[in-house]
Design a protein around this motif. Structure first.
Motif, PDB file in Angstrom:
ATOM      1  N   VAL A   8       0.795  -1.251  -0.023  1.00 43.59           N
ATOM      2  CA  VAL A   8      -0.042   0.083   0.114  1.00 43.59           C
ATOM      3  C   VAL A   8       0.794   1.205  -0.016  1.00 43.59           C
ATOM      4  N   LYS A   9       0.618   2.058  -0.941  1.00 42.96           N
ATOM      5  CA  LYS A   9       1.273   3.384  -0.954  1.00 42.96           C
ATOM      6  C   LYS A   9       0.450   4.655  -0.282  1.00 42.96           C
ATOM      7  N   LEU A  10       0.889   5.243   0.852  1.00 43.16           N
ATOM      8  CA  LEU A  10       0.450   6.087   1.738  1.00 43.16           C
ATOM      9  C   LEU A  10       0.954   7.419   1.512  1.00 43.16           C
ATOM     10  N   GLY A  11       0.162   8.492   1.117  1.00 41.89           N
ATOM     11  CA  GLY A  11       0.555  10.048   1.166  1.00 41.89           C
ATOM     12  C   GLY A  11       0.924  10.269   2.516  1.00 41.89           C
ATOM     13  N   ASP A  12       1.156  11.456   2.657  1.00 41.64           N
ATOM     14  CA  ASP A  12       1.618  12.091   4.047  1.00 41.64           C
ATOM     15  C   ASP A  12       0.046  12.424   4.675  1.00 41.64           C
ATOM     16  N   ASN A  13       0.290  12.389   6.252  1.00 42.06           N
ATOM     17  CA  ASN A  13      -1.000  12.647   6.914  1.00 42.06           C
ATOM     18  C   ASN A  13      -2.279  11.841   6.591  1.00 42.06           C
ATOM     19  N   VAL A  14      -2.045  10.705   6.106  1.00 44.02           N
ATOM     20  CA  VAL A  14      -3.122   9.772   5.950  1.00 44.02           C
ATOM     21  C   VAL A  14      -3.733   9.238   7.231  1.00 44.02           C
ATOM     22  N   LYS A  15      -4.770   9.547   7.555  1.00 46.05           N
ATOM     23  CA  LYS A  15      -5.605   8.959   8.718  1.00 46.05           C
ATOM     24  C   LYS A  15      -6.547   7.673   8.419  1.00 46.05           C
ATOM     25  N   ILE A  16      -6.075   6.556   9.034  1.00 46.11           N
ATOM     26  CA  ILE A  16      -6.750   5.486   8.837  1.00 46.11           C
ATOM     27  C   ILE A  16      -7.231   4.829  10.047  1.00 46.11           C
ATOM     28  N   TYR A  17      -8.519   4.637  10.161  1.00 47.85           N
ATOM     29  CA  TYR A  17      -8.997   4.093  11.313  1.00 47.85           C
ATOM     30  C   TYR A  17      -8.944   2.619  11.570  1.00 47.85           C
ATOM     31  N   ASP A  18      -9.672   2.113  12.510  1.00 49.84           N
ATOM     32  CA  ASP A  18      -9.344   0.637  12.812  1.00 49.84           C
ATOM     33  C   ASP A  18     -10.380  -0.242  11.940  1.00 49.84           C
ATOM     34  N   PHE A  19     -10.132  -1.577  11.803  1.00 45.83           N
ATOM     35  CA  PHE A  19     -10.919  -2.531  10.956  1.00 45.83           C
ATOM     36  C   PHE A  19     -10.911  -2.218   9.708  1.00 45.83           C
ATOM     37  N   SER A  26      -3.436   2.577  -3.508  1.00 50.80           N
ATOM     38  CA  SER A  26      -2.489   4.096  -3.193  1.00 50.80           C
ATOM     39  C   SER A  26      -3.538   5.321  -2.602  1.00 50.80           C
ATOM     40  N   ILE A  27      -3.058   5.627  -1.551  1.00 54.66           N
ATOM     41  CA  ILE A  27      -3.755   6.719  -0.789  1.00 54.66           C
ATOM     42  C   ILE A  27      -3.088   7.806  -0.971  1.00 54.66           C
ATOM     43  N   GLY A  28      -3.690   9.112  -1.329  1.00 54.78           N
ATOM     44  CA  GLY A  28      -3.190  10.639  -1.330  1.00 54.78           C
ATOM     45  C   GLY A  28      -2.993  11.170  -0.079  1.00 54.78           C
ATOM     46  N   ASN A  29      -2.287  12.210  -0.198  1.00 56.30           N
ATOM     47  CA  ASN A  29      -2.036  13.108   1.142  1.00 56.30           C
ATOM     48  C   ASN A  29      -3.421  13.467   1.678  1.00 56.30           C
ATOM     49  N   ASN A  30      -3.313  13.553   2.839  1.00 54.22           N
ATOM     50  CA  ASN A  30      -4.205  14.209   3.945  1.00 54.22           C
ATOM     51  C   ASN A  30      -5.685  13.617   3.743  1.00 54.22           C
ATOM     52  N   SER A  31      -5.787  12.309   3.191  1.00 52.65           N
ATOM     53  CA  SER A  31      -6.976  11.769   2.952  1.00 52.65           C
ATOM     54  C   SER A  31      -7.371  11.017   4.354  1.00 52.65           C
ATOM     55  N   LYS A  32      -8.477  10.325   4.436  1.00 57.32           N
ATOM     56  CA  LYS A  32      -8.987   9.722   5.665  1.00 57.32           C
ATOM     57  C   LYS A  32      -9.749   8.384   5.234  1.00 57.32           C
ATOM     58  N   ILE A  33      -9.474   7.419   5.962  1.00 59.18           N
ATOM     59  CA  ILE A  33     -10.269   6.120   5.553  1.00 59.18           C
ATOM     60  C   ILE A  33     -10.842   5.599   6.818  1.00 59.18           C
ATOM     61  N   GLY A  34     -12.220   5.495   6.790  1.00 57.57           N
ATOM     62  CA  GLY A  34     -12.894   5.265   7.936  1.00 57.57           C
ATOM     63  C   GLY A  34     -13.006   3.753   8.361  1.00 57.57           C
ATOM     64  N   THR A  35     -13.520   3.525   9.519  1.00 60.63           N
ATOM     65  CA  THR A  35     -13.679   2.158  10.256  1.00 60.63           C
ATOM     66  C   THR A  35     -14.366   1.369   9.123  1.00 60.63           C
ATOM     67  N   PHE A  36     -13.885  -0.017   9.166  1.00 60.46           N
ATOM     68  CA  PHE A  36     -14.639  -0.960   8.195  1.00 60.46           C
ATOM     69  C   PHE A  36     -14.699  -0.819   6.917  1.00 60.46           C
ATOM     70  N   VAL A  37     -13.647  -0.065   6.399  1.00 61.46           N
ATOM     71  CA  VAL A  37     -13.512   0.003   4.778  1.00 61.46           C
ATOM     72  C   VAL A  37     -12.461  -0.867   4.369  1.00 61.46           C
ATOM     73  N   GLU A  38     -12.852  -1.398   3.214  1.00 60.79           N
ATOM     74  CA  GLU A  38     -11.984  -2.241   2.160  1.00 60.79           C
ATOM     75  C   GLU A  38     -11.519  -1.699   0.949  1.00 60.79           C
ATOM     76  N   VAL A  39     -10.295  -1.535   0.622  1.00 59.29           N
ATOM     77  CA  VAL A  39      -9.744  -1.028  -0.486  1.00 59.29           C
ATOM     78  C   VAL A  39      -8.844  -1.689  -1.153  1.00 59.29           C
ATOM     79  N   GLN A  40      -9.157  -2.327  -2.339  1.00 53.01           N
ATOM     80  CA  GLN A  40      -8.418  -3.369  -2.870  1.00 53.01           C
ATOM     81  C   GLN A  40      -7.453  -2.980  -3.856  1.00 53.01           C
ATOM     82  N   LYS A  41      -6.685  -3.925  -4.426  1.00 52.28           N
ATOM     83  CA  LYS A  41      -5.413  -3.947  -5.327  1.00 52.28           C
ATOM     84  C   LYS A  41      -5.861  -3.016  -6.644  1.00 52.28           C
TER      85      LYS A  41
END
Length: 155
Positions: A8-19, A26-41
């Motif tokens: 997984v490629k993470l940008g700067d200041n990415v917030k990823i919650y549990d589960f 690939s996730i860009g700068n300053n993005s937020k990924i909430g709980t119980f999210v799946e992001v595939q290849k």
């Protein structure tokens, strides 16, 4: 508890919650990924995006910058999904073709939306909660319903 694969490629200041379950994306700068999210290849998420809890982003999805994805949004990538081939064998990656979907810059997708494969959602468009998106959404359009239809324009 987060399941983030080493690819997984993470940008700067990415917030990823549990589960969460993230792999090959690939996730860009300053993005937020909430709980119980799946992001595939192969999924690309731009800068300053918010992906709310319980959402599913399958292979073939591109989310441009400044996009809001509400709770429990489901993307799809196969128009005719089947578990097995005509011969009865479990399908592999070689047995189907990914259909690609793009959510353009500044768009907002309401909670509980389902997006069929091969769709483009235009810049700054808004998709109302609970909608089923079956065709492309023009930029600045507001769409609602099942199937989602244009009901207005973002001003």
């Amino acid at each position: 508890m987060k399941n983030i694969a080493p690819d997984v490629k993470l940008g700067d200041n990415v917030k990823i919650y549990d589960f969460t379950n993230l792999y090959g994306c690939s996730i860009g700068n300053n993005s937020k990924i909430g709980t119980f999210v799946e992001v595939q290849k192969g999924v690309v998420i731009g800068d300053r995006c918010k992906i709310s809890s319980h959402s599913f982003l399958c292979e073939g999805i591109t989310i441009e910058d400044n996009v809001f994805i509400g709770h429990h949004v489901v993307f799809t990538n196969d128009m005719y999904p089947r578990a097995t081939t005509k011969g009865g064998e479990i399908k592999t990656d070689n047995d189907w073709k990914v259909l690609y979907t793009t959510v353009k810059r500044g768009a907002s997708i309401g909670s509980g939306v389902t997006i069929l494969p091969g769709i483009n959602i235009g810049e700054n468009a808004m998709v109302g909660a609970g909608s089923v998106v079956t065709r492309d959404v023009p930029q600045n359009a507001i769409v609602v319903g099942n199937p989602a239809k244009v009901v207005g324009q973002v001003e």
